[in-house]
Scaffold this active site. Structure first.
Site, PDB file in Angstrom:
ATOM      1  N   ASP A 175     -88.052 -21.065  -8.055  1.00  0.00           N
ATOM      2  CA  ASP A 175     -89.103 -21.785  -7.323  1.00  0.00           C
ATOM      3  C   ASP A 175     -89.276 -23.192  -7.905  1.00  0.00           C
ATOM      4  O   ASP A 175     -89.486 -24.156  -7.157  1.00  0.00           O
ATOM      5  CB  ASP A 175     -90.420 -21.007  -7.400  1.00  0.00           C
ATOM      6  N   HIS A 202     -93.867 -14.784  -7.122  1.00  0.00           N
ATOM      7  CA  HIS A 202     -92.583 -15.116  -6.507  1.00  0.00           C
ATOM      8  C   HIS A 202     -92.424 -14.431  -5.147  1.00  0.00           C
ATOM      9  O   HIS A 202     -91.573 -13.575  -4.970  1.00  0.00           O
ATOM     10  CB  HIS A 202     -91.424 -14.749  -7.446  1.00  0.00           C
TER      11      HIS A 202
HETATM   12  P1  NAD Z   1     -76.260  -7.844  -4.984  1.00  0.00           P
HETATM   13  O1  NAD Z   1     -76.411  -6.642  -4.119  1.00  0.00           O
HETATM   14  O2  NAD Z   1     -75.185  -8.813  -4.680  1.00  0.00           O
HETATM   15  O3  NAD Z   1     -76.057  -7.379  -6.504  1.00  0.00           O
HETATM   16  C1  NAD Z   1     -76.887  -6.454  -7.108  1.00  0.00           C
HETATM   17  C2  NAD Z   1     -76.099  -5.703  -8.156  1.00  0.00           C
HETATM   18  O4  NAD Z   1     -76.963  -4.759  -8.775  1.00  0.00           O
HETATM   19  C3  NAD Z   1     -74.902  -4.910  -7.586  1.00  0.00           C
HETATM   20  O5  NAD Z   1     -73.707  -5.258  -8.262  1.00  0.00           O
HETATM   21  C4  NAD Z   1     -75.279  -3.470  -7.850  1.00  0.00           C
HETATM   22  O6  NAD Z   1     -74.173  -2.627  -8.138  1.00  0.00           O
HETATM   23  C5  NAD Z   1     -76.186  -3.622  -9.065  1.00  0.00           C
HETATM   24  N1  NAD Z   1     -77.018  -2.452  -9.313  1.00  0.00           N
HETATM   25  C6  NAD Z   1     -77.611  -1.614  -8.436  1.00  0.00           C
HETATM   26  N2  NAD Z   1     -78.247  -0.624  -9.105  1.00  0.00           N
HETATM   27  C7  NAD Z   1     -78.063  -0.858 -10.422  1.00  0.00           C
HETATM   28  C8  NAD Z   1     -78.473  -0.201 -11.608  1.00  0.00           C
HETATM   29  N3  NAD Z   1     -79.215   0.921 -11.583  1.00  0.00           N
HETATM   30  N4  NAD Z   1     -78.098  -0.725 -12.789  1.00  0.00           N
HETATM   31  C9  NAD Z   1     -77.347  -1.844 -12.842  1.00  0.00           C
HETATM   32  N5  NAD Z   1     -76.924  -2.513 -11.752  1.00  0.00           N
HETATM   33  C10 NAD Z   1     -77.286  -2.021 -10.564  1.00  0.00           C
HETATM   34  O7  NAD Z   1     -77.687  -8.575  -5.016  1.00  0.00           O
HETATM   35  P2  NAD Z   1     -78.025 -10.057  -5.566  1.00  0.00           P
HETATM   36  O8  NAD Z   1     -77.900 -11.020  -4.478  1.00  0.00           O
HETATM   37  O9  NAD Z   1     -77.290 -10.262  -6.839  1.00  0.00           O
HETATM   38  O10 NAD Z   1     -79.604  -9.884  -5.869  1.00  0.00           O
HETATM   39  C11 NAD Z   1     -80.058  -9.016  -6.877  1.00  0.00           C
HETATM   40  C12 NAD Z   1     -81.587  -8.977  -6.911  1.00  0.00           C
HETATM   41  O11 NAD Z   1     -82.115 -10.250  -7.305  1.00  0.00           O
HETATM   42  C13 NAD Z   1     -82.235  -8.677  -5.561  1.00  0.00           C
HETATM   43  O12 NAD Z   1     -83.305  -7.782  -5.737  1.00  0.00           O
HETATM   44  C14 NAD Z   1     -82.748 -10.031  -5.095  1.00  0.00           C
HETATM   45  O13 NAD Z   1     -83.821  -9.923  -4.195  1.00  0.00           O
HETATM   46  C15 NAD Z   1     -83.177 -10.613  -6.418  1.00  0.00           C
HETATM   47  N6  NAD Z   1     -83.328 -12.078  -6.439  1.00  0.00           N
HETATM   48  C16 NAD Z   1     -84.359 -12.590  -7.170  1.00  0.00           C
HETATM   49  C17 NAD Z   1     -84.537 -13.957  -7.251  1.00  0.00           C
HETATM   50  C18 NAD Z   1     -85.653 -14.531  -8.078  1.00  0.00           C
HETATM   51  O14 NAD Z   1     -85.937 -15.724  -7.941  1.00  0.00           O
HETATM   52  N7  NAD Z   1     -86.292 -13.788  -8.957  1.00  0.00           N
HETATM   53  C19 NAD Z   1     -83.656 -14.811  -6.576  1.00  0.00           C
HETATM   54  C20 NAD Z   1     -82.612 -14.277  -5.846  1.00  0.00           C
HETATM   55  C21 NAD Z   1     -82.462 -12.887  -5.774  1.00  0.00           C
HETATM   56  C1  LMR Z   2     -85.269 -16.179  -3.554  1.00  0.00           C
HETATM   57  O1  LMR Z   2     -86.343 -16.746  -3.726  1.00  0.00           O
HETATM   58  O2  LMR Z   2     -84.260 -16.780  -3.144  1.00  0.00           O
HETATM   59  C2  LMR Z   2     -85.144 -14.726  -3.910  1.00  0.00           C
HETATM   60  O3  LMR Z   2     -86.373 -14.166  -4.225  1.00  0.00           O
HETATM   61  C3  LMR Z   2     -84.396 -13.938  -2.889  1.00  0.00           C
HETATM   62  C4  LMR Z   2     -85.147 -13.749  -1.601  1.00  0.00           C
HETATM   63  O4  LMR Z   2     -85.211 -12.613  -1.127  1.00  0.00           O
HETATM   64  O5  LMR Z   2     -85.640 -14.726  -1.039  1.00  0.00           O
END
Ligand code: NAD
Ligand code: LMR
Length: 338
Positions: A175, A202
């Site tokens: 953010d 967030h």
């Molecule tokens: P993705 O599906 O590409 O990758 C997620 C990974 O987690 C996969 O490789 C999966 O195998 C793994 N996984 C699932 N269960 C697991 C477990 N028990 N232990 C270990 N690994 C496990 O998803 P992504 O795009 O990498 O996003 C991941 C998360 O981050 C999502 O929840 C998304 O919403 C979040 N996210 C948060 C922010 C933020 O600003 N905080 C920003 C973007 C995404």
């Molecule tokens: C973001 O801010 O990009 C992440 O929290 C992923 C989402 O679901 O928007």
């Protein structure tokens, strides 16, 4: 798969003893969810970080390929890969910092809260592992919905008797990264010169940019304030829609996660004045968790800064943010008490 663990930067004929002796001093970092959309670029960028001496890559699938690939980079960190639930504890043992981007991402039309049912259980399992294997590590929690997963993590650690609020940091850095970029665009500045505090949480209206506190000092028209607030609050959705079903932000998130992790490591090293925004246990408002600027030090979030002076627009935004945040926090807390 037969594969359980592979060690990078080594081969059967490598002189690991010499290498271990000659290894640069640094921190041990684990990435949990390392094979995912965020996990892969995050692993690559952490392998490039000179503060990291050992990098553990853990996922429930696909870690061998990612580990083999990243281990060929000629940087200092030794890389080890771990795959499958029974390897979680081994991946976490001895770590100074654990970064958690594990869990499912949004598709168009979903809110972050729609991820709760799947990701709450994933975060709980991982945090139980952290409590068993590296209870003094700093945790950077990325998995959504952050407004609920951080309270879940806190409850898991409390139950295990290991909870130290200074060590549990919800990652809201993206953010701030977005806010710096969008504000710089409006002001015609280099984004590296801009610092926008983003507080609250967030998700949607809980993401509260404090445009009255932007550095360098500047002013905005009411139209600019509406445009910027809306774009910062919906930056995640902008990416989810552009990816059209292929996930959410991964590359900018990996960048933001490394920026935040690097700040945590500099704090651990004892650097002075390391300050970033994070969603932490807090007394800044009446809510138990809230994102504000925090000072990162040897023991994690050592100081939590107050909100500072808010204008009327921001005070109204704060009230909206608090209402939604209270619900999301309660949801996380009650999940672990079920
Ligand atoms: P993705 O599906 O590409 O990758 C997620 C990974 O987690 C996969 O490789 C999966 O195998 C793994 N996984 C699932 N269960 C697991 C477990 N028990 N232990 C270990 N690994 C496990 O998803 P992504 O795009 O990498 O996003 C991941 C998360 O981050 C999502 O929840 C998304 O919403 C979040 N996210 C948060 C922010 C933020 O600003 N905080 C920003 C973007 C995404
Ligand atoms: C973001 O801010 O990009 C992440 O929290 C992923 C989402 O679901 O928007």
């Amino acid at each position: 798969p037969n594969f359980q663990m592979i060690e990078g930067n080594s081969s059967n004929i490598g002189r690991m003893d010499c290498r271990a002796k000659g290894a640069a001093p640094g921190f041990k970092v684990a990435i949990i969810g390392a094979a995912g959309g965020i996990g892969q670029p995050l692993s690559m960028l952490m392998k490039m970080n000179p503060l990291v001496s050992v990098l553990h890559l853990y996922d429930v699938v696909n870690t061998p390929g990612v580990t083999a690939d990243i281990s060929h980079m000629d940087t200092g960190a030794v890389v080890r890969g771990f795959v499958g639930k029974d390897k979680l504890d081994e991946a976490l043992t001895g770590m100074d910092l654990v970064i958690v981007p594990a869990g499912v991402p949004r598709k168009p039309g979903m809110t972050r809260d729609d991820l709760f049912n799947i990701n709450a259980g994933i975060v709980k399992t991982i945090c139980e592992g952290i409590a068993r294997s590296c209870p003094r590590a700093i945790v950077n929690l990325i998995s959504n919905p952050v407004n609920s997963t951080v309270p879940i993590a806190a409850e898991v650690f409390k139950k295990a008797g290991t909870y130290d609020p200074k060590l549990l940091l919800g990652v809201t850095m993206l953010d701030v990264v977005r806010a710096n970029t969008f504000v710089a665009e409006v002001l015609g500045l280099d984004p590296r010169e801009v610092d926008v505090p983003v507080v609250g949480g967030h998700a949607g209206v809980t993401i509260l940019p404090l445009l009255s506190q932007v550095k360098p000092p500047c002013s905005f028209t009411p139209e600019e304030i509406n445009h910027l607030t809306d774009r910062i609050q919906n930056g995640g959705t902008e990416v989810v829609e552009a990816k059209a079903g292929a996930g959410s932000a991964t590359l900018s998130m990996a960048y933001a996660a490394v920026k935040f992790a690097d700040a945590c490591l500099r704090g651990l090293r004892g650097d002075a004045g390391v300050i970033e925004c994070s969603f932490v246990q807090s007394q800044v408002t009446e809510l138990p968790f809230f994102a504000t600027k925090v000072r990162l030090g040897r023991s994690g979030a050592e100081e939590i800064f107050p909100l500072g002076p808010l204008n009327e627009y921001e005070r109204a935004g704060l009230e909206k943010a608090k209402t939604e945040l209270a619900t999301s926090i309660d949801k996380g807390v009650s999940f672990t008490r079920k």
